[in-house]
Design an enzyme around this catalytic site. Structure first.
Site, short mmCIF file in Angstrom:
data_model
loop_
_atom_site.label_atom_id
_atom_site.label_comp_id
_atom_site.label_asym_id
_atom_site.label_seq_id
_atom_site.Cartn_x
_atom_site.Cartn_y
_atom_site.Cartn_z
CD GLU A 182 -2.74 -1.31 0.16
OE1 GLU A 182 -2.98 -0.50 -0.31
OE2 GLU A 182 -3.31 -2.44 0.02
CB CYS A 242 -1.62 6.68 2.87
SG CYS A 242 -3.01 6.04 4.01
P1 NAP Z 1 8.91 4.01 3.79
O1 NAP Z 1 10.24 4.95 3.92
O2 NAP Z 1 8.76 3.35 2.46
O3 NAP Z 1 9.14 2.83 4.78
C1 NAP Z 1 8.28 1.58 5.21
C2 NAP Z 1 9.43 0.57 5.56
O4 NAP Z 1 9.90 0.06 4.42
C3 NAP Z 1 10.45 0.76 6.51
O5 NAP Z 1 10.42 -0.20 7.57
C4 NAP Z 1 11.70 0.87 5.69
O6 NAP Z 1 12.79 0.62 6.31
C5 NAP Z 1 11.36 -0.06 4.56
N1 NAP Z 1 11.92 0.20 3.25
C6 NAP Z 1 11.71 1.20 2.55
N2 NAP Z 1 12.61 1.05 1.56
C7 NAP Z 1 13.10 -0.16 1.55
C8 NAP Z 1 13.93 -0.55 0.60
N3 NAP Z 1 14.17 -0.30 -0.73
N4 NAP Z 1 14.53 -2.17 0.97
C9 NAP Z 1 13.87 -2.60 2.20
N5 NAP Z 1 13.23 -1.87 2.84
C10 NAP Z 1 12.63 -0.67 2.65
O7 NAP Z 1 7.76 4.84 4.21
P2 NAP Z 1 7.28 5.62 5.69
O8 NAP Z 1 8.16 6.62 5.57
O9 NAP Z 1 7.25 4.68 6.79
O10 NAP Z 1 5.69 6.24 5.12
C11 NAP Z 1 5.72 7.40 4.61
C12 NAP Z 1 4.72 6.79 3.25
O11 NAP Z 1 3.81 5.67 3.48
C13 NAP Z 1 4.10 7.99 2.59
O12 NAP Z 1 4.14 8.04 1.23
C14 NAP Z 1 2.60 7.59 2.87
O13 NAP Z 1 1.63 8.05 2.00
C15 NAP Z 1 2.57 6.06 2.87
N6 NAP Z 1 1.48 5.40 3.37
C16 NAP Z 1 0.44 4.80 2.59
C17 NAP Z 1 -0.56 4.05 3.48
C18 NAP Z 1 -1.48 3.16 2.64
O14 NAP Z 1 -2.12 2.35 3.30
N7 NAP Z 1 -1.34 3.19 1.29
C19 NAP Z 1 -0.54 4.27 4.92
C20 NAP Z 1 0.27 4.71 5.55
C21 NAP Z 1 1.38 5.60 4.91
P3 NAP Z 1 13.40 1.56 7.57
O15 NAP Z 1 12.55 1.49 8.52
O16 NAP Z 1 14.86 1.21 7.70
O17 NAP Z 1 13.38 3.03 6.90
#
Ligand code: NAP
Length: 529
Positions: free
Chosen positions: A265, A302
């Site tokens: 998501e 989100c």
């Molecule tokens: P994120 O930076 O993508 O991180 C999410 C998780 O994935 C973290 O544990 C991160 O590790 C890991 N991760 C990210 N990139 C990775 C990669 N290339 N390889 C391995 N692991 C990876 O997202 P966020 O900052 O937590 O959240 C903000 C975003 O989420 C916004 O864009 C928002 O719109 C979206 N969001 C979407 C929803 C939905 O339901 N669609 C809900 C809430 C938020 P680390 O912990 O080490 O950084």
């Protein structure tokens, strides 16, 4: 409880690595003292092997006992009391009241899954009884149901430290369906993750679940996540977060020898279309509603309405003036992490520099705290928006772009450029709506949830909620991450052909001992078959 900072591998704590990190307090720009140990390759491997072993036992545990386990998790989370809420407040900067509501939502989610599996019909048991004298060939006895898929890897998001994290929307249904779970703790709230992991481990032990049913690993980089997704024992991934992160993991999973599903998501800009009649009648109300939705929780949702389409028609000037006034008085709010805050300013400044984009409104309030947001609304013409795909990029934070169109025809042209979204909203009157079937059709094509006369923030947790959408809102548009149907991400159907009664799963036995609804020879019934 005290924070351990070590990896939870089955029922053991482990800290074999040398790489550590600390909790960051965004409001104070400081670090808390405890160290969190990033998992090593060997520790990650151990967690997966334990999960693989646990699967054979856990998947066979009757659903009543799995439901007890889920309820025990809710009890253990609640038993953490204020310690959990206060730690989340420090690590995320989110206000206490919001965190209490989110914890309540998390408890509701887990409880709903316990109720779902206790009732049992969710397995979609489908039975076609044998016809031995059918000509020219006899028909076999066929019985189908959903079965668990195997170890599930969970990546939570930073903006929901409870509801989309360690015990959140992926862990609940994955465990409910009979799968072991391995969580990669989000580096933005390791203390909250630690406490929640302790609650799950305690609940698993007290309800007699096999070791390996749950593990949680730390890392403030991508090594552990990468290894988890690539490991042959992993069978599915639940992810909530950025488009970049989601797609990186999705690609990794597809490159494996055995590709596995990644239910990611991801970001969304949640378009709102305001039709002329509605604008004329509700200009002031619309301005207030929009401003509060755009700035809610520093826009770190989100479902934040990142783009609004209006026509330059009667009511527009009144709407625009009121909207700007509301944004100007928005208080700065602590953002989740320094990285998210930095990205917010960078992306909104870049958007401001795009062709024909101007500032409609900015908050003029200040704060002494660190990592503070500044609510911002930019404005652009429909014509310029249509030519510039960059203006569709999500700016995570209290930000929205107002696209001012000459008329509804231009609105249609502009929304035809939009990619897939979690939500779309239409502000209209009932009489007016029927004049714009093309706009309704277009919004319907791109959205997972279509809101009438409302803003997208606020996701109800109930069976009819769909939280997902066409790509890039979600990697797989058929599935939701919220509500009972989210369990379908972590199961697969299996048909049992001509199985003897004694060996059939309870759900498919002739007498229907679980008293569940089943589709028997095309009729939904609880009768024996
Ligand atoms: P994120 O930076 O993508 O991180 C999410 C998780 O994935 C973290 O544990 C991160 O590790 C890991 N991760 C990210 N990139 C990775 C990669 N290339 N390889 C391995 N692991 C990876 O997202 P966020 O900052 O937590 O959240 C903000 C975003 O989420 C916004 O864009 C928002 O719109 C979206 N969001 C979407 C929803 C939905 O339901 N669609 C809900 C809430 C938020 P680390 O912990 O080490 O950084």
């Amino acid at each position: 409880m005290s924070i351990q900072g070590k990896n939870y591998i089955g029922y053991s704590l482990s800290a074999e690595g040398e790489k550590t990190f600390q909790s960051y307090i965004p409001a104070q720009d400081q670090y808390l003292p405890e160290k969190f140990y990033s998992a090593t390759i060997a520790e990650t491997d151990r967690a997966l092997l334990l999960a693989d072993e646990a699967f054979d036992k856990y998947s066979k545990i009757p659903s009543q006992q799995r439901a007890d386990f889920l309820i025990a998790i809710t009890e253990e989370i609640m038993a953490l009391g204020d310690e959990l809420i206060n730690r989340a407040n420090l690590e995320t900067g989110l206000p206490l009241a919001r965190l209490q509501t989110e914890r309540a939502r998390t408890i509701t989610q887990l409880t709903q899954f316990a109720e779902l599996i206790r009732e049992g019909s969710w397995v979609d048991a489908t039975i076609d009884t044998a016809i031995s004298d059918r000509s020219p060939a006899p028909k076999p006895d066929l019985r189908k149901m959903h079965i668990p898929i195997g170890p599930v890897i969970v990546f939570g998001s930073s903006n929901f430290p409870f509801a989309y994290s360690v015990a959140g929307v992926d862990t609940g249904p994955a465990l409910a369906a009979g799968n072991p779970v391995i969580v990669k703790a989000h580096a933005a709230h390791p203390g909250v993750s630690d406490l929640t992991a302790q609650a799950i481990v305690k609940a698993a032990q007290r309800t007699g679940m096999p070791e390996g049913v749950f593990s949680m690993l730390y890392d403030n980089g991508f090594e552990v996540g990468t290894q988890l997704v690539k490991h042959p024992a992993s069978k599915a991934v639940g992810f909530t977060g950025s488009l970049k992160g989601g797609m990186a993991l999705y690609r990794l999973a597809q490159e494996r020898e055995e590709p596995i599903p990644v239910y990611a998501e991801m970001g969304s800009i949640n378009p709102i279309v305001v039709l002329p009649e509605y604008l004329k009648e509700h200009a002031e109300k619309l301005a207030k509603t929009l401003a509060s939705s755009v700035t809610l929780g520093a826009g770190q949702f989100c479902t934040n309405p990142g783009i609004v389409f209006v026509t330059d028609s009667e009511g527009f000037t009144e709407f625009k003036t009121k909207y700007a006034e509301e944004i100007a008085v928005t208080a700065p709010t602590t953002m989740l992490t320094a990285g998210i805050c930095k990205a917010f300013y960078k992306l909104k400044n870049e958007a401001k520099e795009e062709d024909q984009v101007s500032i409609l409104a900015q908050s003029d309030q200040t704060s002494n705290l660190h990592n503070q947001s500044q609510a911002t609304v930019l404005q652009v013409s429909g014509e310029a928006f249509i030519k510039n795909p960059k203006l569709q990029e999500e700016v995570f934070g209290p930000f929205s772009l107002l696209v001012v169109c000459r008329d509804a025809k231009e609105v249609f042209g502009a929304i035809s450029k939009l990619k897939g979204q979690l939500t779309a909203s239409l502000m209209t009157t009932e009489d007016e709506a029927s004049n714009y079937p093309d706009i309704i059709m277009q919004l319907s094509k791109i959205s997972g949830r279509f809101v009438m006369n409302g803003v997208p923030t606020g996701v109800e947790v109930c069976p009819s909620m769909h939280h997902g959408g066409p790509f890039p809102a979600a990697s797989i548009s058929q599935f939701t991450s919220v509500g009972r149907h989210s369990i379908l991400r972590f199961v697969r159907p299996q048909s049992f052909q001509d199985w003897p009664e004694t060996l059939l799963p309870q759900e498919l036995k002739r007498a229907n001992p679980l008293d569940i609804y089943r589709l028997v020879n095309n009729t939904l019934t609880k009768d024996p078959a």
